[in-house]
Design a protein around this motif. Structure first.
Motif, short mmCIF file in Angstrom:
data_model
loop_
_atom_site.label_atom_id
_atom_site.label_comp_id
_atom_site.label_asym_id
_atom_site.label_seq_id
_atom_site.Cartn_x
_atom_site.Cartn_y
_atom_site.Cartn_z
N LEU A 164 0.96 -1.19 -0.09
CA LEU A 164 0.12 0.10 -0.07
C LEU A 164 0.59 1.41 0.07
CD1 LEU A 164 -2.81 -1.03 2.48
CD2 LEU A 164 -3.06 -0.64 0.03
N ARG A 165 2.29 0.88 0.60
CA ARG A 165 3.01 2.23 0.49
C ARG A 165 3.17 3.00 -0.87
NH1 ARG A 165 4.96 6.30 0.50
NH2 ARG A 165 6.75 7.01 1.77
N LYS A 166 2.85 2.23 -1.89
CA LYS A 166 3.14 3.07 -3.15
C LYS A 166 2.38 4.00 -3.60
CE LYS A 166 0.84 -0.33 -6.28
NZ LYS A 166 0.28 -1.31 -4.94
N ASN A 167 1.02 4.22 -2.79
CA ASN A 167 0.05 4.97 -3.12
C ASN A 167 0.18 6.18 -2.12
OD1 ASN A 167 -2.03 3.17 -4.58
ND2 ASN A 167 -1.71 2.12 -2.38
N LYS A 168 -0.27 7.67 -2.65
CA LYS A 168 -0.34 8.79 -1.82
C LYS A 168 -1.38 8.83 -1.00
CE LYS A 168 2.45 11.61 -5.42
NZ LYS A 168 2.24 12.63 -6.16
N SER A 169 -2.39 8.05 -1.09
CA SER A 169 -3.70 7.99 -0.41
C SER A 169 -4.20 6.77 -0.72
CB SER A 169 -4.57 9.25 -0.67
OG SER A 169 -5.03 9.22 -1.85
N VAL A 170 -5.44 6.27 0.19
CA VAL A 170 -6.02 5.16 -0.10
C VAL A 170 -7.50 5.31 0.15
CG1 VAL A 170 -3.91 3.62 0.61
CG2 VAL A 170 -5.52 4.38 2.33
N LYS A 171 -8.31 4.25 -0.31
CA LYS A 171 -9.73 4.22 -0.22
C LYS A 171 -9.76 3.22 0.91
CE LYS A 171 -11.32 6.11 -4.77
NZ LYS A 171 -12.23 5.89 -5.95
N VAL A 172 -10.94 3.41 1.57
CA VAL A 172 -11.26 2.27 2.31
C VAL A 172 -11.32 0.85 1.86
CG1 VAL A 172 -13.07 1.84 4.19
CG2 VAL A 172 -12.75 4.20 3.87
N SER A 173 -11.75 0.70 0.72
CA SER A 173 -12.03 -0.69 0.08
C SER A 173 -10.53 -1.19 -0.06
CB SER A 173 -12.41 -0.49 -1.41
OG SER A 173 -11.68 0.50 -2.03
N ALA A 174 -9.49 -0.36 -0.12
CA ALA A 174 -7.93 -0.90 -0.01
C ALA A 174 -7.54 -1.61 1.10
CB ALA A 174 -6.97 0.09 -0.59
N ILE A 175 -8.39 -1.52 2.18
CA ILE A 175 -7.98 -2.18 3.34
C ILE A 175 -8.53 -3.45 3.50
CG2 ILE A 175 -8.08 -1.82 5.87
CD1 ILE A 175 -8.68 1.05 5.50
N ALA A 176 -9.55 -3.76 2.78
CA ALA A 176 -10.19 -4.97 2.70
C ALA A 176 -9.38 -6.46 2.59
CB ALA A 176 -11.32 -5.34 1.52
N GLY A 177 -9.46 -7.35 3.56
CA GLY A 177 -8.77 -8.35 3.75
C GLY A 177 -7.25 -7.98 4.33
N GLN A 178 -7.02 -6.91 4.57
CA GLN A 178 -5.46 -6.90 5.28
C GLN A 178 -5.52 -7.19 6.76
OE1 GLN A 178 -2.84 -5.54 3.45
NE2 GLN A 178 -3.72 -5.13 1.75
N LYS A 179 -4.37 -7.56 6.99
CA LYS A 179 -4.15 -8.08 8.60
C LYS A 179 -4.18 -6.54 9.17
CE LYS A 179 -0.13 -10.08 7.98
NZ LYS A 179 0.93 -10.85 7.99
N PHE A 180 -4.76 -6.46 10.39
CA PHE A 180 -5.31 -5.42 11.10
C PHE A 180 -4.91 -5.22 12.32
CE2 PHE A 180 -7.67 -1.52 12.41
CZ PHE A 180 -7.53 -0.68 11.34
N ILE A 181 -4.13 -4.07 12.83
CA ILE A 181 -3.81 -3.91 14.32
C ILE A 181 -4.93 -3.06 15.02
CG2 ILE A 181 -1.95 -3.64 15.92
CD1 ILE A 181 -1.38 -5.82 13.77
N ALA A 182 -5.80 -3.54 15.66
CA ALA A 182 -6.85 -2.81 16.37
C ALA A 182 -6.45 -2.36 17.72
CB ALA A 182 -8.14 -3.46 16.13
N PHE A 183 -7.15 -1.21 17.86
CA PHE A 183 -7.39 -0.87 19.35
C PHE A 183 -8.35 -1.85 20.06
CE2 PHE A 183 -6.21 3.30 17.36
CZ PHE A 183 -5.06 3.67 18.31
#
Length: 230
Positions: A113-132
């Protein structure tokens, strides 16, 4: 009982001393603050530095707490002012809106994802996530945005503070969403990458609060006034 009575005596003495100093046009006393970690460790320090420069005879005592504990401290008169994100409405509280703080997606510098200057919420789908942890207001706000966009992530870890969340992302255990102010140092050192989320309102409201009808000293009023400055 003895502890509560002693605490009340000390607070009364300090309030009286502060009032006497005010009569001499000297702002002094102690400002007791309870704050959530992310706000207290990152957004608050510049304000305290500026405040103490303006009012060197005032002592500022800061407690770093979870959100629910901040409310408990305010209700219990343990502190004068509480600082939280996503303030909860309560008839017993006076809420002072401060500002909205941008939230950003963070990832390891080598993450795709780092190659993007910004992301849409859909880009997060299926990603490993560190949550509060689930009871933290910022987590609830993030979950709400993900639900609204129909996005599911893969939760791998949950933590109660932003510092541990950042450390997990630095070792590439997953991505996360955190307040932008909390990652300035890591982004500068290039141990984390931060990306704005272009299609979601992820600006978390910050607020100060105190018990209603509480008489604020001049020192406290000036402290709150400084927090409201941009």
């Amino acid at each position: 009982v003895l502890y509560e009575a002693s605490k009340q005596i000390v607070q009364t003495y300090e309030a009286l001393h502060s009032r006497l100093q005010e009569l001499k046009d000297i702002i002094s006393g102690t400002v007791r603050v309870s704050t959530i970690y992310s706000l207290g460790l990152h957004a608050l320090p510049p304000y305290i530095k500026r405040y103490l420069k303006s009012y060197p005879t005032v002592n500022v005592h800061v407690e770093y707490r979870r959100a629910n504990q901040v409310y408990e401290d305010v209700f219990g008169n343990v502190v004068d002012i509480g600082l939280v994100a996503y303030p909860a409405r309560d008839a017993k509280l006076e809420i002072i809106q401060l500002r909205k703080e941008p939230m950003v997606l963070i990832c390891h510098p080598n993450h795709p994802l780092r190659k993007n200057k910004s992301v849409k919420v859909s880009a997060i789908a299926g990603q490993k996530f560190i949550a509060f942890e689930p009871d933290i207001p910022t987590r609830k706000a993030i979950d709400k945005v993900l639900r609204e966009h129909g996005v599911q992530v893969v939760p791998v870890m949950e933590f109660d503070n932003v510092e541990t969340v950042k450390r997990a992302v630095e070792i590439d255990a997953g991505i996360s969403i955190v307040p932008e102010t909390t990652v300035k140092q890591e982004v500068g050192k290039q141990t984390l990458a931060a990306l704005p989320i272009s299609d979601a309102d992820l600006n978390r409201p910050l607020a100060a609060m105190h018990k209603k009808n509480k008489v604020l000293s001049t020192a406290m009023k000036q402290f709150v006034a400084m927090l409201k400055e941009d």
